[in-house]
Motif scaffolding. Sequence first.
Motif, PDB file in Angstrom:
ATOM      1  N   ARG A  96      46.076  -0.787  19.934  1.00 43.60           N
ATOM      2  CA  ARG A  96      44.702  -0.300  19.369  1.00 43.60           C
ATOM      3  C   ARG A  96      44.868   0.213  18.108  1.00 43.60           C
ATOM      4  NH1 ARG A  96      40.914   2.275  22.890  1.00 43.60           N
ATOM      5  NH2 ARG A  96      42.651   2.575  24.324  1.00 43.60           N
ATOM      6  N   ASN A  97      44.012  -0.334  17.221  1.00 41.84           N
ATOM      7  CA  ASN A  97      44.059   0.072  15.654  1.00 41.84           C
ATOM      8  C   ASN A  97      45.340  -0.121  15.024  1.00 41.84           C
ATOM      9  OD1 ASN A  97      42.852   0.740  13.421  1.00 41.84           O
ATOM     10  ND2 ASN A  97      43.251   2.811  13.555  1.00 41.84           N
ATOM     11  N   ASP A 150      34.666  -4.633  15.214  1.00 40.53           N
ATOM     12  CA  ASP A 150      33.358  -3.792  15.246  1.00 40.53           C
ATOM     13  C   ASP A 150      32.759  -4.955  16.454  1.00 40.53           C
ATOM     14  OD1 ASP A 150      34.038  -1.957  13.619  1.00 40.53           O
ATOM     15  OD2 ASP A 150      32.869  -2.327  11.982  1.00 40.53           O
ATOM     16  N   TYR A 154      31.338  -3.422  24.424  1.00 42.48           N
ATOM     17  CA  TYR A 154      31.650  -2.655  25.544  1.00 42.48           C
ATOM     18  C   TYR A 154      30.682  -3.155  26.529  1.00 42.48           C
ATOM     19  CZ  TYR A 154      34.651   0.383  22.829  1.00 42.48           C
ATOM     20  OH  TYR A 154      35.634   0.944  22.180  1.00 42.48           O
ATOM     21  N   LYS A 165      32.324   5.628  31.582  1.00 48.62           N
ATOM     22  CA  LYS A 165      33.292   6.161  30.412  1.00 48.62           C
ATOM     23  C   LYS A 165      33.179   5.075  29.073  1.00 48.62           C
ATOM     24  CE  LYS A 165      36.657   2.438  32.417  1.00 48.62           C
ATOM     25  NZ  LYS A 165      38.057   2.221  33.123  1.00 48.62           N
ATOM     26  N   ASN A 166      32.531   3.698  29.383  1.00 49.44           N
ATOM     27  CA  ASN A 166      32.114   2.974  28.305  1.00 49.44           C
ATOM     28  C   ASN A 166      30.950   3.513  27.278  1.00 49.44           C
ATOM     29  OD1 ASN A 166      34.127   1.441  28.791  1.00 49.44           O
ATOM     30  ND2 ASN A 166      33.033  -0.401  29.563  1.00 49.44           N
ATOM     31  N   GLN A 168      30.349   6.679  27.204  1.00 49.70           N
ATOM     32  CA  GLN A 168      30.939   7.710  26.373  1.00 49.70           C
ATOM     33  C   GLN A 168      31.715   7.190  25.160  1.00 49.70           C
ATOM     34  OE1 GLN A 168      33.184   9.967  29.049  1.00 49.70           O
ATOM     35  NE2 GLN A 168      31.702  10.686  30.358  1.00 49.70           N
ATOM     36  N   LYS A 169      32.341   6.294  25.184  1.00 45.19           N
ATOM     37  CA  LYS A 169      32.923   5.537  23.943  1.00 45.19           C
ATOM     38  C   LYS A 169      32.079   5.044  22.962  1.00 45.19           C
ATOM     39  CE  LYS A 169      37.159   3.915  26.614  1.00 45.19           C
ATOM     40  NZ  LYS A 169      37.767   2.488  26.936  1.00 45.19           N
ATOM     41  N   CYS A 170      31.058   4.913  23.311  1.00 49.55           N
ATOM     42  CA  CYS A 170      29.906   4.179  22.361  1.00 49.55           C
ATOM     43  C   CYS A 170      29.109   5.488  22.071  1.00 49.55           C
ATOM     44  CB  CYS A 170      29.055   3.162  23.193  1.00 49.55           C
ATOM     45  SG  CYS A 170      29.764   1.542  23.575  1.00 49.55           S
ATOM     46  N   GLY A 171      29.321   6.425  22.485  1.00 49.46           N
ATOM     47  CA  GLY A 171      28.551   7.689  22.051  1.00 49.46           C
ATOM     48  C   GLY A 171      27.122   7.648  22.542  1.00 49.46           C
ATOM     49  N   THR A 195      27.647  -3.461  21.386  1.00 49.71           N
ATOM     50  CA  THR A 195      28.403  -3.234  19.770  1.00 49.71           C
ATOM     51  C   THR A 195      27.419  -2.304  18.984  1.00 49.71           C
ATOM     52  OG1 THR A 195      27.833  -5.026  18.821  1.00 49.71           O
ATOM     53  CG2 THR A 195      29.357  -5.562  20.410  1.00 49.71           C
ATOM     54  N   LYS A 196      28.241  -1.511  18.008  1.00 57.37           N
ATOM     55  CA  LYS A 196      27.497  -0.961  17.097  1.00 57.37           C
ATOM     56  C   LYS A 196      26.776  -1.832  15.988  1.00 57.37           C
ATOM     57  CE  LYS A 196      30.615   3.141  17.355  1.00 57.37           C
ATOM     58  NZ  LYS A 196      31.705   4.053  16.618  1.00 57.37           N
TER      59      LYS A 196
END
Length: 210
Positions: A96-97, A150, A154, A165-166, A168-171, A195-196
Amino acid sequence: MIISFARTIILYFAVILAMRIMGKRQIGEMQPFELVVTLMLSDLAAVPMQETGIPLLAGLIPICGLVVLEVVLSFLSLKSKRARSFLLGRPAILIRNGKLDEAEMRRLRVNIDDIEDELRKKDIKSVDEVEIAILETDGNLSAFPKADGDSLPYTLISDGRIIEKNLQKCGLSEKQLQSLLEGTAPGDVFLATYTKKDGITVQKKEEGEK
């Protein structure tokens, strides 16, 4: 000899039919329970093929039983998230990152050399270049370079079920999700990804599946 040849032909076509019913996956793409069923099929067919004293039905009946079991398990894994997790396991994030997840690596007994080898096959030179790498349930490693980080989607809805949970990850909240669906009920959605960069992509269920 003629009897042995005839039994071999019958069992051969029985196994071919069983494999066609179960699907056309390659060995490397099989889930664990599918691979177990395939190996057992070969064993069940081999015994009556070699031993002419064993009734042919002694091989055909267990083969039919295994095919029914595999079809039932496949159906359960399609319809039930819990059954799918039990039978197939869950994808695991190993990078991750640009940083390795040591705890996940220990849990899955994966070493750095294994990961670097898979990354090289994808033309990725270093772990630092990876935004996220996921060990899929079939054992393959999916890796996304940082430049494409990016675009990693999700899954927000799977077969009518919201993945909290996904979300929440995407806000996002469920109210915001409803707004993005533009009037479509979550229960009518087969798959929704987000996706954002690109926003939400929705595939509705076919009429017969609602």
